[in-house]
Structure formats: structure tokens, C-alpha cells
Scaffold this motif. Structure first.
Motif, PDB file in Angstrom:
ATOM      1  N   GLN A   1       0.819  -1.209   0.000  1.00 38.19           N
ATOM      2  CA  GLN A   1       0.000   0.000   0.000  1.00 38.19           C
ATOM      3  C   GLN A   1       0.857   1.265   0.000  1.00 38.19           C
ATOM      4  O   GLN A   1       0.410   2.317  -0.439  1.00 38.19           O
ATOM      5  N   ALA A   2       2.092   1.173   0.492  1.00 39.22           N
ATOM      6  CA  ALA A   2       2.924   2.372   0.666  1.00 39.22           C
ATOM      7  C   ALA A   2       3.931   2.587  -0.455  1.00 39.22           C
ATOM      8  O   ALA A   2       4.546   3.654  -0.529  1.00 39.22           O
ATOM      9  N   ARG A   3       4.133   1.596  -1.325  1.00 44.07           N
ATOM     10  CA  ARG A   3       5.296   1.604  -2.210  1.00 44.07           C
ATOM     11  C   ARG A   3       5.361   2.838  -3.103  1.00 44.07           C
ATOM     12  O   ARG A   3       6.440   3.422  -3.286  1.00 44.07           O
ATOM     13  N   GLN A   4       4.240   3.242  -3.702  1.00 46.16           N
ATOM     14  CA  GLN A   4       4.284   4.394  -4.603  1.00 46.16           C
ATOM     15  C   GLN A   4       4.535   5.685  -3.833  1.00 46.16           C
ATOM     16  O   GLN A   4       5.277   6.560  -4.284  1.00 46.16           O
ATOM     17  N   SER A   5       3.924   5.810  -2.668  1.00 44.52           N
ATOM     18  CA  SER A   5       4.140   7.004  -1.850  1.00 44.52           C
ATOM     19  C   SER A   5       5.585   7.088  -1.378  1.00 44.52           C
ATOM     20  O   SER A   5       6.173   8.177  -1.338  1.00 44.52           O
ATOM     21  N   ILE A   6       6.172   5.948  -1.036  1.00 44.51           N
ATOM     22  CA  ILE A   6       7.572   5.924  -0.595  1.00 44.51           C
ATOM     23  C   ILE A   6       8.481   6.449  -1.697  1.00 44.51           C
ATOM     24  O   ILE A   6       9.386   7.256  -1.462  1.00 44.51           O
ATOM     25  N   ARG A   7       8.224   5.998  -2.922  1.00 49.81           N
ATOM     26  CA  ARG A   7       9.072   6.426  -4.038  1.00 49.81           C
ATOM     27  C   ARG A   7       8.873   7.910  -4.342  1.00 49.81           C
ATOM     28  O   ARG A   7       9.820   8.621  -4.639  1.00 49.81           O
ATOM     29  N   LYS A   8       7.643   8.374  -4.264  1.00 48.41           N
ATOM     30  CA  LYS A   8       7.385   9.782  -4.558  1.00 48.41           C
ATOM     31  C   LYS A   8       8.043  10.693  -3.530  1.00 48.41           C
ATOM     32  O   LYS A   8       8.652  11.705  -3.866  1.00 48.41           O
ATOM     33  N   LEU A   9       7.899  10.336  -2.247  1.00 46.09           N
ATOM     34  CA  LEU A   9       8.414  11.173  -1.172  1.00 46.09           C
ATOM     35  C   LEU A   9       9.869  10.861  -0.834  1.00 46.09           C
ATOM     36  O   LEU A   9      10.497  11.571  -0.043  1.00 46.09           O
ATOM     37  N   ASP A  10      10.392   9.771  -1.399  1.00 45.58           N
ATOM     38  CA  ASP A  10      11.785   9.352  -1.189  1.00 45.58           C
ATOM     39  C   ASP A  10      12.099   9.213   0.300  1.00 45.58           C
ATOM     40  O   ASP A  10      13.158   9.625   0.771  1.00 45.58           O
ATOM     41  N   ASN A  11      11.170   8.617   1.032  1.00 53.83           N
ATOM     42  CA  ASN A  11      11.375   8.376   2.458  1.00 53.83           C
ATOM     43  C   ASN A  11      10.333   7.369   2.918  1.00 53.83           C
ATOM     44  O   ASN A  11       9.216   7.338   2.397  1.00 53.83           O
ATOM     45  N   VAL A  12      10.695   6.537   3.890  1.00 56.68           N
ATOM     46  CA  VAL A  12       9.730   5.613   4.481  1.00 56.68           C
ATOM     47  C   VAL A  12       9.794   5.738   5.997  1.00 56.68           C
ATOM     48  O   VAL A  12      10.876   5.832   6.584  1.00 56.68           O
ATOM     49  N   TYR A  13       8.620   5.788   6.611  1.00 55.86           N
ATOM     50  CA  TYR A  13       8.526   5.750   8.066  1.00 55.86           C
ATOM     51  C   TYR A  13       8.332   4.305   8.499  1.00 55.86           C
ATOM     52  O   TYR A  13       7.500   3.589   7.936  1.00 55.86           O
ATOM     53  N   MET A  14       9.087   3.877   9.492  1.00 57.22           N
ATOM     54  CA  MET A  14       8.957   2.527  10.036  1.00 57.22           C
ATOM     55  C   MET A  14       8.380   2.611  11.443  1.00 57.22           C
ATOM     56  O   MET A  14       8.947   3.284  12.311  1.00 57.22           O
ATOM     57  N   VAL A  15       7.260   1.909  11.644  1.00 54.47           N
ATOM     58  CA  VAL A  15       6.630   1.836  12.961  1.00 54.47           C
ATOM     59  C   VAL A  15       6.595   0.374  13.393  1.00 54.47           C
ATOM     60  O   VAL A  15       7.050  -0.513  12.667  1.00 54.47           O
ATOM     61  N   GLU A  16       6.012   0.124  14.571  1.00 56.11           N
ATOM     62  CA  GLU A  16       6.027  -1.237  15.096  1.00 56.11           C
ATOM     63  C   GLU A  16       4.770  -2.027  14.780  1.00 56.11           C
ATOM     64  O   GLU A  16       4.838  -3.219  14.526  1.00 56.11           O
ATOM     65  N   GLY A  17       3.595  -1.403  14.827  1.00 59.80           N
ATOM     66  CA  GLY A  17       2.353  -2.164  14.795  1.00 59.80           C
ATOM     67  C   GLY A  17       1.508  -1.980  13.547  1.00 59.80           C
ATOM     68  O   GLY A  17       1.626  -0.986  12.834  1.00 59.80           O
ATOM     69  N   TYR A  18       0.611  -2.951  13.326  1.00 60.73           N
ATOM     70  CA  TYR A  18      -0.308  -2.914  12.186  1.00 60.73           C
ATOM     71  C   TYR A  18      -1.234  -1.702  12.268  1.00 60.73           C
ATOM     72  O   TYR A  18      -1.444  -0.996  11.275  1.00 60.73           O
ATOM     73  N   THR A  19      -1.813  -1.466  13.447  1.00 63.27           N
ATOM     74  CA  THR A  19      -2.789  -0.376  13.571  1.00 63.27           C
ATOM     75  C   THR A  19      -2.128   0.985  13.396  1.00 63.27           C
ATOM     76  O   THR A  19      -2.774   1.932  12.936  1.00 63.27           O
ATOM     77  N   ASP A  20      -0.843   1.100  13.748  1.00 60.30           N
ATOM     78  CA  ASP A  20      -0.128   2.361  13.517  1.00 60.30           C
ATOM     79  C   ASP A  20      -0.064   2.663  12.026  1.00 60.30           C
ATOM     80  O   ASP A  20      -0.270   3.803  11.595  1.00 60.30           O
ATOM     81  N   VAL A  21       0.234   1.641  11.225  1.00 59.86           N
ATOM     82  CA  VAL A  21       0.301   1.829   9.768  1.00 59.86           C
ATOM     83  C   VAL A  21      -1.046   2.292   9.229  1.00 59.86           C
ATOM     84  O   VAL A  21      -1.133   3.264   8.463  1.00 59.86           O
ATOM     85  N   ILE A  22      -2.114   1.600   9.628  1.00 62.41           N
ATOM     86  CA  ILE A  22      -3.442   1.907   9.093  1.00 62.41           C
ATOM     87  C   ILE A  22      -3.895   3.298   9.521  1.00 62.41           C
ATOM     88  O   ILE A  22      -4.432   4.077   8.723  1.00 62.41           O
TER      89      ILE A  22
END
Length: 725
Positions: free
Chosen positions: A246-267
Motif C-alpha cells: 500500500q505504501a510503495r508508490q508514496s515511498i518512491r514519490k516522497l523518497d522516504n519511508v517511516y517505520m513503525v512497530e504495529g499494524y494499527t499504527d500503519v493503518i
């Protein structure tokens, strides 16, 4: 396996305006077309499509290539997957080479398992929305977290009912086999593994469901909060990050990825507009996950809770990211907050501002934290400094490491020369440890399972890819085939066409020059302008080609001709991927820009451990690459005079067509030996210069470097069976 003729036809029929037009709203501007770049966030169009040359180029972020590369980059597809997608778009039937029944059966099995997982996803989703139990238990929980239905469906949320055989009965009634359900960990002894839990679907990079996680909602039972699918043929948790699809295109556009611990944090973050976020699911990061991230971006921001556990988690997970060459920053939330709760408290705008304002470079964050904790305790401060230096030693890029050293010198209160020595020592120790670990693992594999007799050592191969930067040990020499050299003006002109002399030509855009896969600042020496033919003579011309140019071009030809061949079938590792991983640390010392360009192309295109086939280079938009590819695929091998004399032992081995693995191993050894010899010559010259200048500190440092280089030469010479002077 797709036939080469079919691949060539697909590449020829693919029109860049068609493929790109499926994703980007293009409009005419003269002979070209423009639109907003899908690879980075922009408001003014800088993305250009050139139908005449059948290529695209963004002058904002630098992305460029042909239709195949566009799909590979945007959709994160392998080369064969991109070819299949283009063929389907044009209704072209691909011809495929017959593969063994075993391979066919393996593919069918994996496809069938993915279909079973898709059925399970639909089942859990139906239970969530269309049953009284699902609505009252599961749906009410997700609504309490503020999740919208569209986001819930996007992430494949569901509910596993309390009934212990609900999925089992539904799946078998639909025709799915119990043994498949069992393989996927969906049932045990004909009972559902997931029950009375809300469900989270885990997708692969192509969006297919490969596993599940279930969260229990009851608090008065002795059961784990989360249970996950076991490792299966389609799910290897060390190579997966939750939300990456779900995040791959946004990661490439913004050239950064945030890493969190939990599923609900991502959603939750995704729902509030922070879509470039993935979760580690509470586990330590793995090299596979780090490589998965690196295919999307080189910039990682760790976003963790503000308590002690959150900070320790940040410290634990960063090593594998640094080893993969990623730029790591960290944001620590206020104490007692997690990303979801803090977002709800301050709102989206304030939260996004907090992320930007609070992020810090991880290396500085770690050193400041450790020094602050140490206070005035001398022993504790020494340990903090050692820990900071060991982390700094994980940064392989020499330019980046030098930048850190300059800033760390003041932070740690050390002279820069002393810090350089300490970092170099730490780097050498890390590489030595990696080499010992690789050798130990090789011996373990050769011994075989416990209780069986040790396997005999194989003379022509090495059974796993060594740590990048170290040659594989314990395999016999094989033939290396550098091309036949000629000192004529005609031969020099050919070398100039292939990029040796630098030079350039108009790129057809009527705008900035085409930088696609071109040399980057800080990588390799600048060869300067090409000499004119009038200035060359039959004695002087060969002198211009001194250094390792012959061997670098040999490497490029090898990558083109045999890069897609198997190095290790079990690990799905190709010759090209193996070689580029193990010469990445030498790119700064390349003399031939065209060779470095090919290496970078293989690194960029390689996906799922596979390198591009010869057709990729034969159909490349760069004419110099095409010329080199034609030469690599049509001419017979002949031994470079330099290698023929120094390593004549390898002439007894077969050519790469017959012995891919051993050839790649020994080519790598010789290539590294040549580069180390060059470093020795440069370092000895520096030692003489420092001695004349009376610089004792510099002299001691370079003498230590020379000792390390000599040791490396001895080890490589022993593996090659040669004698060094």
C-alpha cells in the motif's frame, strides 16, 4: 521461461506513451509529451516522454528509461513480470521455453497457495461485514480505532469467528484441499488456527495475500495478543514488511519511508495522510527487509514510542539498515505516546510538522544519547565512544563516512586523525568477522545435516554468496576471458564510442542532458576529454588504456552475456547479482565509465535476486550500451595479456558457458586482486611522499593501511594459487 525472441518482440512493440499513459496524464509539448512525475511529488510537470526514442525522463528526480524499466520501477516488478504485463496489454501471446515438470509443479503449488490465501481473506472480510458476530465484535473494534471502511478494505481487514471449523468447512466446500490449508497454517488438525480474532492481511509487493495476523480482543484469557501465520512457501517473514504494498508508490514519490512497530499504527497513519509508512510487526529488522526498503528509497525514518523500550528498539534495528547503505533518521514520540495515539491527540497537520522538526540523523542521535547517559563517568564515556564508532563503521560509503567523521570529531572530543584510525580498525574487524562467519557457514553446509557424513568439498564452486566486499573462499580457479586488445587507432575509437573517453552527445530532449544511469558526483575518476585521433600514436595509445580498463570492460561484458545465468539456483541468485554485490565497494576506482554504468544498471534492475538478460542491454536506448552488448554477445572470448601471464593457472578451466559459478568466483578474485594491487601502488607512493615531508602521523597511518592491503593480497593469492612478491 519466456523465449528470447518473444522478449525482443515485446520490447519492440511496447510504446512508452502507451505504458506511461496508463499511469500518468500526458499532454503534448512539441514532439514530446509531459506530465507530473509518478516517482516523486511535484506540482510543475518535469516528467518527459519522448515517443521518437521510446524513452521517458524526469528532470526533477532523474528517473528515466524505457517502457520495461518504467513498469519495473513503478510497480516493483521483475524483468519477466514486466514483460508479461506489457504482453498482456497488447494481447501478445508469449512463447515460452519448456521447463521441467518439477519446476512447473512448484509454480502451480505456489499459485494455488496464493489462491487459498485469497479465499481466506475474502472469508474473513465477509465475516466482518456480513455476520452479526463480526459486526458486533470485529467491526465495532475497528470503528473504535476510527478506521474508515475504504481504508479497512484497502488493507484487507477481517474477522475470524469463534467457531473453530468455520474457515475449514467453507474452504473445503469451495474445493480447496485440507493439506493446502494446513501448509498455510490456516488450520491444524482440521480446526481453524485463527478464531475469535480481528484479522490483518499481510501482502507481498505485488499485493497478493501471503499471510495473516490475528489480534485477540478479550482481556481475561491467557492467550497471546497477536498470532501470525507460520513460515510457508509463499511467506518468509524476514523478507516482508507490513503495508509495503500500500505504501510503495508514496515511498518512491516522497523518497522516504517511516517505520513503525504495529499494524494499527500503519493503518491509522495511512488514513490520516501519512501513506509512506510500513511496520516491522514488533520484530527486529532483517537484511531481507532492509533490501526490500532499499528498492523503494534510501531514506528511512524510524518512528518509535517515547519510552525506554521504544528507544532501545530504535538502537537495535538500525545496524542492518546502515549495512545496506540506507540513510537512517529517528523520531522519538513523547513519553507514553504511540504514532496512533499522538496523531489522534494533536491532529494530522501538527503531527506531520512534528515528524519533520523532530527527526535526527541516527548516528548523531545514538552518540548524543549514549554520551548523555554516561555523563562524567570516564569508563562509560569510553564505552559510549566505542559503541558510536562501531556504528559509524557500518557505513560503507567512504564519502558519507568521511562526512560523519568530520562532524563526530567535535561531538566525541577526539582528534580527527585518531578517529579515522579507530573507524578504520572497526571496519577491518567487521569485514574480518563477516569473512570468518561466511567461512564457518560454508564449512557447516559442507558437513551436511547432523548424523550424516561430511560432504566432500567441491572444487569448482562456492555454495553461498559471500559478504559484499570479500571474495568467496575455497574454490578452485577458473578461466577469465578478457577481450583481445589492440593498440590501433581504430580500436581506440571503438573504446571511445563505448564511453571510455567520457565525451557526450545531444540527448534529443532539447533540455538538460540525459543523466540516466550516468556517472554520479564522487564516483570514480574523471577521465577528462577524449584525445583527438590526430594526437594518438601507436605507442602512446595503449598507454592511455593502462589501469584496469581491460578488466572493467571484461566485467561489463560478463554481466551482459552471463549476468542472468544462475549462480545459485537454490537461493535464486544470478551471476550478475553475485558479482555486483561483491564489487560495489570498488566502484570509486573504476577507470571506464561505460563499465561502471553497466554495473550500476545491473544493481538498479536486479529484482528478486535476478539480473537482466542480454536482451535488456541489446535493446537499451543508450547506443554505447547496445554496442557493448553486441560485442559481448557475438565475439568469442580471448584472454587479456595481463591476466594470461599473471594467472595462467586459470586457463585450465572451462569458459563461462560451461562453468558459470566457478568462472564468476575466480573472475571476482582476480578483479579484486588487480584493484588491491593498484591501491598498494598508490599507498606506497603516498608513504614515500609522507616520508619526504616528515609527516610521522600520516606515515604511521599509511603504513598500517599497507599492512592490511598486504594481508588481503596474501589471502587472495593463496586462493588463486599464485605467488606474490
Amino acid at each position: 521461461m519466456i523465449k528470447e525472441d518473444s522478449v525482443r518482440e515485446v520490447i519492440e512493440m511496447a510504446r512508452v506513451e502507451d505504458i506511461v499513459g496508463d499511469y500518468v496524464n500526458l499532454r503534448r509539448r512539441g514532439q514530446n509529451m509531459i506530465g507530473l512525475c509518478p516517482f516523486h511529488n511535484e506540482k510543475t510537470p518535469s516528467f518527459n516522454v519522448n515517443p521518437a526514442r521510446n524513452i521517458y525522463k524526469c528532470f526533477g528526480c532523474g528517473e528515466g528509461g524505457d517502457p520495461v524499466k518504467f513498469l519495473m520501477t513503478l510497480e516493483q516488478l521483475s524483468f519477466p513480470e514486466a514483460i508479461r504485463k506489457i504482453a498482456a496489454r497488447y494481447n501478445f501471446k508469449l512463447e515460452e521455453v519448456e521447463v521441467s515438470e518439477e519446476v512447473k509443479e512448484e509454480r502451480r503449488e505456489k499459485e494455488s497457495l496464493l489462491l487459498v490465501n485469497e479465499f481466506a481473506r475474502q472469508f474473513y472480510e465477509d465475516q466482518l461485514y456480513n455476520t452479526d458476530e463480526g459486526k458486533s465484535v470485529g467491526l465495532s473494534y475497528f470503528k473504535s480505532r476510527g478506521f474508515r471502511k475504504d481504508v479497512m478494505q484497502k488493507f484487507g481487514l477481517g474477522y475470524a469467528p469463534f467457531k473453530r471449523d468455520a474457515l475449514f468447512k467453507a474452504a473445503t466446500a469451495a474445493g480447496y484441499k485440507p493439506e493446502q490449508l494446513d501448509k498455510l497454517g490456516l488450520i491444524r488438525n482440521k480446526k481453524d488456527f485463527f478464531f475469535d480474532r480481528v484479522m490483518f492481511t499481510i501482502h507481498n509487493l505485488q499485493g497478493k495475500p501471503i499471510a495473516f495476523a490475528g489480534r485477540i480482543l478479550k482481556t481475561n484469557v491467557k492467550a497471546p495478543k497477536y498470532v501470525n501465520s507460520p513460515e510457508t512457501e509463499v511467506y518468509h517473514k524476514s523478507d516482508v514488511l507490513y503495508g509495503i504494498y500500500q505504501a510503495r508508490q508514496s515511498i518512491r514519490k516522497l523518497d522516504n519511508v517511516y517505520m513503525v512497530e504495529g499494524y494499527t499504527d500503519v493503518i491509522s497513519l495511512h488514513q490520516h495522510g501519512v501513506t509512506n509508512v510500513v511496520a516491522t510487526s514488533g520484530t527486529s529488522l532483517t537484511p531481507g527487509q532492509a533490501r526490500l526498503v532499499k528498492r523503494q528509497t534510501e531514506n528511512v525514518t524510524l518512528l518509535y514510542d517515547g519510552d525506554k523500550a521504544g528507544i532501545k528498539a530504535a538502537l537495535r534495528g538500525v545496524d542492518v539498515l546502515l549495512i545496506e547503505g540506507l540513510n537512517v533518521r529517528v523520531v522519538i514520540l513523547p513519553d507514553g505516546e504511540d504514532p496512533d495515539s499522538y496523531m489522534q491527540k494533536v491532529g494530522t497537520t501538527a503531527f506531520e510538522k512534528f515528524l519533520v522538526d523532530s527527526r535526527r540523523d541516527f548516528l548523531f542521535f545514538k552518540s548524543d544519547l549514549l554520551l548523555e547517559e554516561a555523563g562524567d563517568d570516564v569508563a562509560a564515556r569510553s564505552e559510549a565512544i566505542r559503541s558510536s564508532i562501531s556504528t559509524l563503521a557500518l557505513v560503507d560509503d567512504p564519502l558519507k563516512r568521511q562526512g560523519y567523521v568530520q562532524q563526530f570529531s567535535g561531538r566525541l572530543g577526539l582528534e580527527e586523525s585518531l578517529l579515522i584510525n579507530l573507524v578504520n580498525t572497526a571496519v577491518a574487524e567487521r569485514r574480518e568477522k563477516a569473512k570468518r562467519d561466511a567461512e564457518r557457514e560454508a564449512r557447516r553446509r559442507q558437513r551436511g545435516p547432523v548424523g550424516q557424513r561430511p560432504a566432500r568439498r567441491q572444487k569448482e564452486g562456492y555454495d553461498h554468496a559471500p559478504f559484499p566486499g570479500t571474495p568467496p573462499p575455497n574454490s578452485a580457479p577458473a578461466a577469465a576471458p578478457p577481450p583481445k586488445a589492440d593498440s590501433s587507432d581504430e580500436n581506440w575509437a571503438g573504446m571511445e564510442d563505448m564511453g571510455w573517453a567520457g565525451g557526450g552527445e545531444e540527448d534529443g530532449w532539447g533540455g538538460p542532458p540525459d543523466a540516466y544511469f550516468g556517472p554520479e558526483p564522487g564516483f570514480g575518476p574523471d577521465p577528462g576529454p577524449a584525445p583527438s585521433e590526430d594526437s594518438l600514436d601507436r605507442v602512446g595509445s595503449p598507454l592511455i588504456l593502462t589501469g584496469e580498463t581491460y578488466q572493467e570492460l571484461d566485467l561489463a561484458r560478463l554481466l551482459i552475456r552471463h549476468g542472468s545465468s544462475h549462480y545459485d539456483e537454490e537461493q535464486h541468485l544470478s551471476v550478475g547479482t553475485f558479482l555486483t554485490r561483491n564489487i560495489a565497494d570498488l566502484l570509486n576506482d573504476f577507470d571506464a565509465p561505460i563499465a561502471r554504468k553497466v554495473v550500476l544498471m545491473v544493481m538498479e534492475v536486479s529484482a528478486n535476486e535476478l539480473a537482466p538478460p542480454p536482451e535488456f542491454f541489446l535493446n537499451h536506448e543508450d547506443e554505447k550500451i547496445r554496442q557493448l552488448a553486441i560485442e559481448a554477445t557475438t565475439k568469442k572470448y580471448s584472454m587479456s595479456p595481463n591476466w594470461r601471464e599473471k594467472y595462467d593457472v586459470i586457463l585450465r578451466q572451462k569458459l563461462p558457458e560451461d562453468n558459470q559459478r566457478a568462472y564468476a568466483d575466480n573472475f571476482l578474485r582476480i578483479f579484486r586482486m588487480e584493484k588491491i594491487d593498484r591501491k598498494c601502488r598508490e599507498n606506497i607512493a603516498k608513504i614515500k611522499e609522507l616520508d619526504r615531508a616528515g609527516d610521522e602521523d600520516g606515515l604511521i597511518l599509511h603504513l598500517k593501511v599497507q599492512q592490511q592491503l598486504d594481508q588481503m593480497r596474501k589471502e587472495l593469492a593463496a586462493e588463486l594459487g599464485t605467488v606474490i612478491l
